[in-house]
Design a protein around this motif. Structure first.
Motif, PDB file in Angstrom:
ATOM      1  N   LYS A 186       0.863  -1.185   0.000  1.00  0.00           N
ATOM      2  CA  LYS A 186       0.000   0.000   0.000  1.00  0.00           C
ATOM      3  C   LYS A 186       0.899   1.234   0.000  1.00  0.00           C
ATOM      4  O   LYS A 186       1.823   1.337   0.812  1.00  0.00           O
ATOM      5  CB  LYS A 186      -0.916   0.002   1.219  1.00  0.00           C
ATOM      6  CG  LYS A 186      -1.923  -1.130   1.192  1.00  0.00           C
ATOM      7  CD  LYS A 186      -2.777  -1.122   2.437  1.00  0.00           C
ATOM      8  CE  LYS A 186      -3.704  -2.325   2.430  1.00  0.00           C
ATOM      9  NZ  LYS A 186      -4.500  -2.393   3.667  1.00  0.00           N
ATOM     10  N   LEU A 187       0.605   2.166  -0.907  1.00  0.00           N
ATOM     11  CA  LEU A 187       1.442   3.346  -1.106  1.00  0.00           C
ATOM     12  C   LEU A 187       0.708   4.620  -0.706  1.00  0.00           C
ATOM     13  O   LEU A 187      -0.490   4.746  -0.931  1.00  0.00           O
ATOM     14  CB  LEU A 187       1.839   3.468  -2.582  1.00  0.00           C
ATOM     15  CG  LEU A 187       2.507   2.262  -3.232  1.00  0.00           C
ATOM     16  CD1 LEU A 187       2.659   2.498  -4.719  1.00  0.00           C
ATOM     17  CD2 LEU A 187       3.847   1.989  -2.579  1.00  0.00           C
ATOM     18  N   PHE A 188       1.473   5.554  -0.157  1.00  0.00           N
ATOM     19  CA  PHE A 188       0.960   6.887   0.129  1.00  0.00           C
ATOM     20  C   PHE A 188       1.931   7.880  -0.492  1.00  0.00           C
ATOM     21  O   PHE A 188       3.150   7.790  -0.279  1.00  0.00           O
ATOM     22  CB  PHE A 188       0.849   7.127   1.637  1.00  0.00           C
ATOM     23  CG  PHE A 188       0.302   8.475   1.988  1.00  0.00           C
ATOM     24  CD1 PHE A 188      -1.053   8.744   1.854  1.00  0.00           C
ATOM     25  CD2 PHE A 188       1.139   9.480   2.444  1.00  0.00           C
ATOM     26  CE1 PHE A 188      -1.563   9.994   2.177  1.00  0.00           C
ATOM     27  CE2 PHE A 188       0.638  10.737   2.767  1.00  0.00           C
ATOM     28  CZ  PHE A 188      -0.725  10.986   2.633  1.00  0.00           C
ATOM     29  N   VAL A 189       1.400   8.817  -1.268  1.00  0.00           N
ATOM     30  CA  VAL A 189       2.237   9.820  -1.936  1.00  0.00           C
ATOM     31  C   VAL A 189       2.378  11.033  -1.030  1.00  0.00           C
ATOM     32  O   VAL A 189       1.377  11.600  -0.578  1.00  0.00           O
ATOM     33  CB  VAL A 189       1.637  10.233  -3.296  1.00  0.00           C
ATOM     34  CG1 VAL A 189       2.500  11.300  -3.966  1.00  0.00           C
ATOM     35  CG2 VAL A 189       1.487   9.018  -4.208  1.00  0.00           C
ATOM     36  N   LYS A 213      -5.383   6.795   0.860  1.00  0.00           N
ATOM     37  CA  LYS A 213      -5.622   8.211   1.127  1.00  0.00           C
ATOM     38  C   LYS A 213      -5.044   8.686   2.455  1.00  0.00           C
ATOM     39  O   LYS A 213      -4.839   9.880   2.650  1.00  0.00           O
ATOM     40  CB  LYS A 213      -7.118   8.496   1.086  1.00  0.00           C
ATOM     41  CG  LYS A 213      -7.703   8.296  -0.293  1.00  0.00           C
ATOM     42  CD  LYS A 213      -9.172   8.587  -0.316  1.00  0.00           C
ATOM     43  CE  LYS A 213      -9.720   8.341  -1.709  1.00  0.00           C
ATOM     44  NZ  LYS A 213     -11.152   8.594  -1.789  1.00  0.00           N
ATOM     45  N   GLU A 214      -4.807   7.752   3.356  1.00  0.00           N
ATOM     46  CA  GLU A 214      -4.300   8.100   4.676  1.00  0.00           C
ATOM     47  C   GLU A 214      -2.902   7.535   4.881  1.00  0.00           C
ATOM     48  O   GLU A 214      -2.654   6.364   4.593  1.00  0.00           O
ATOM     49  CB  GLU A 214      -5.224   7.560   5.770  1.00  0.00           C
ATOM     50  CG  GLU A 214      -6.645   8.069   5.692  1.00  0.00           C
ATOM     51  CD  GLU A 214      -6.758   9.560   5.929  1.00  0.00           C
ATOM     52  OE1 GLU A 214      -5.931  10.106   6.709  1.00  0.00           O
ATOM     53  OE2 GLU A 214      -7.655  10.181   5.348  1.00  0.00           O
ATOM     54  N   GLU A 215      -2.009   8.347   5.373  1.00  0.00           N
ATOM     55  CA  GLU A 215      -0.613   7.940   5.583  1.00  0.00           C
ATOM     56  C   GLU A 215      -0.497   6.719   6.496  1.00  0.00           C
ATOM     57  O   GLU A 215       0.330   5.839   6.259  1.00  0.00           O
ATOM     58  CB  GLU A 215       0.177   9.114   6.153  1.00  0.00           C
ATOM     59  CG  GLU A 215       1.645   8.850   6.307  1.00  0.00           C
ATOM     60  CD  GLU A 215       2.418  10.072   6.769  1.00  0.00           C
ATOM     61  OE1 GLU A 215       3.578   9.896   7.172  1.00  0.00           O
ATOM     62  OE2 GLU A 215       1.872  11.193   6.730  1.00  0.00           O
ATOM     63  N   ASN A 216      -1.343   6.649   7.511  1.00  0.00           N
ATOM     64  CA  ASN A 216      -1.238   5.545   8.464  1.00  0.00           C
ATOM     65  C   ASN A 216      -1.714   4.200   7.895  1.00  0.00           C
ATOM     66  O   ASN A 216      -1.546   3.164   8.526  1.00  0.00           O
ATOM     67  CB  ASN A 216      -1.989   5.868   9.761  1.00  0.00           C
ATOM     68  CG  ASN A 216      -3.477   6.040   9.557  1.00  0.00           C
ATOM     69  OD1 ASN A 216      -3.975   6.070   8.441  1.00  0.00           O
ATOM     70  ND2 ASN A 216      -4.189   6.193  10.653  1.00  0.00           N
ATOM     71  N   GLN A 217      -2.305   4.208   6.715  1.00  0.00           N
ATOM     72  CA  GLN A 217      -2.718   2.975   6.041  1.00  0.00           C
ATOM     73  C   GLN A 217      -1.618   2.413   5.136  1.00  0.00           C
ATOM     74  O   GLN A 217      -1.728   1.303   4.639  1.00  0.00           O
ATOM     75  CB  GLN A 217      -3.961   3.217   5.180  1.00  0.00           C
ATOM     76  CG  GLN A 217      -5.174   3.658   5.950  1.00  0.00           C
ATOM     77  CD  GLN A 217      -6.321   4.046   5.032  1.00  0.00           C
ATOM     78  OE1 GLN A 217      -6.115   4.522   3.916  1.00  0.00           O
ATOM     79  NE2 GLN A 217      -7.534   3.842   5.505  1.00  0.00           N
ATOM     80  N   ALA A 218      -0.567   3.178   4.920  1.00  0.00           N
ATOM     81  CA  ALA A 218       0.456   2.831   3.924  1.00  0.00           C
ATOM     82  C   ALA A 218       1.566   1.961   4.496  1.00  0.00           C
ATOM     83  O   ALA A 218       1.942   2.098   5.657  1.00  0.00           O
ATOM     84  CB  ALA A 218       1.070   4.105   3.351  1.00  0.00           C
ATOM     85  N   ASP A 219       2.061   1.089   3.637  1.00  0.00           N
ATOM     86  CA  ASP A 219       3.276   0.333   3.934  1.00  0.00           C
ATOM     87  C   ASP A 219       4.506   1.145   3.557  1.00  0.00           C
ATOM     88  O   ASP A 219       5.564   1.008   4.167  1.00  0.00           O
ATOM     89  CB  ASP A 219       3.311  -0.979   3.133  1.00  0.00           C
ATOM     90  CG  ASP A 219       2.125  -1.870   3.413  1.00  0.00           C
ATOM     91  OD1 ASP A 219       1.794  -2.071   4.594  1.00  0.00           O
ATOM     92  OD2 ASP A 219       1.524  -2.367   2.433  1.00  0.00           O
TER      93      ASP A 219
END
Length: 110
Positions: free
Chosen positions: A33-36, A80-86
């Protein structure tokens, strides 16, 4: 000779790191899971996207997004949320700027 060819072919393909990616829409399907992030200092990886799969062979932040899931080495999903990202990524326009900032996360794309 055939055995040698098979072994070398297998070795070459087995050593290719995951930089051919497929963007999945469902959050339960991805490998990563990515967060930009906007700030490159907050990223784990600076990413440069290329238009040719043959330019994206190493785990160095040079990415190619495939149109077919079967051609991808990893499935990714943008959250959409940073805390969901790997993995937190920052897109860069120059290929020379791509690369790992947080080396401890590198195994996510191996």
């Amino acid at each position: 000779m055939k055995k040698l060819f098979f072994f070398l072919t297998f070795f070459v393909f087995a050593s290719v790191n995951a930089q051919r990616l497929f963007n999945v829409s469902e959050q339960n399907q991805p490998d990563v899971k990515l967060f930009v992030v906007d700030d490159p200092n907050q990223a784990d990886l600076n990413v440069h996207e290329v238009r040719s799969a043959d330019k994206a062979k190493n785990n160095d932040g040079i990415w190619f997004f495939t149109k077919n899931i079967d051609q991808a080495e990893k499935k990714v999903c943008f959250v959409k949320e940073e805390n969901q990202a790997d993995l937190k990524i920052h897109f860069v326009s120059n290929q020379n700027e791509a690369g790992w900032i947080n080396e401890s996360k590198k195994s996510l794309l191996n």
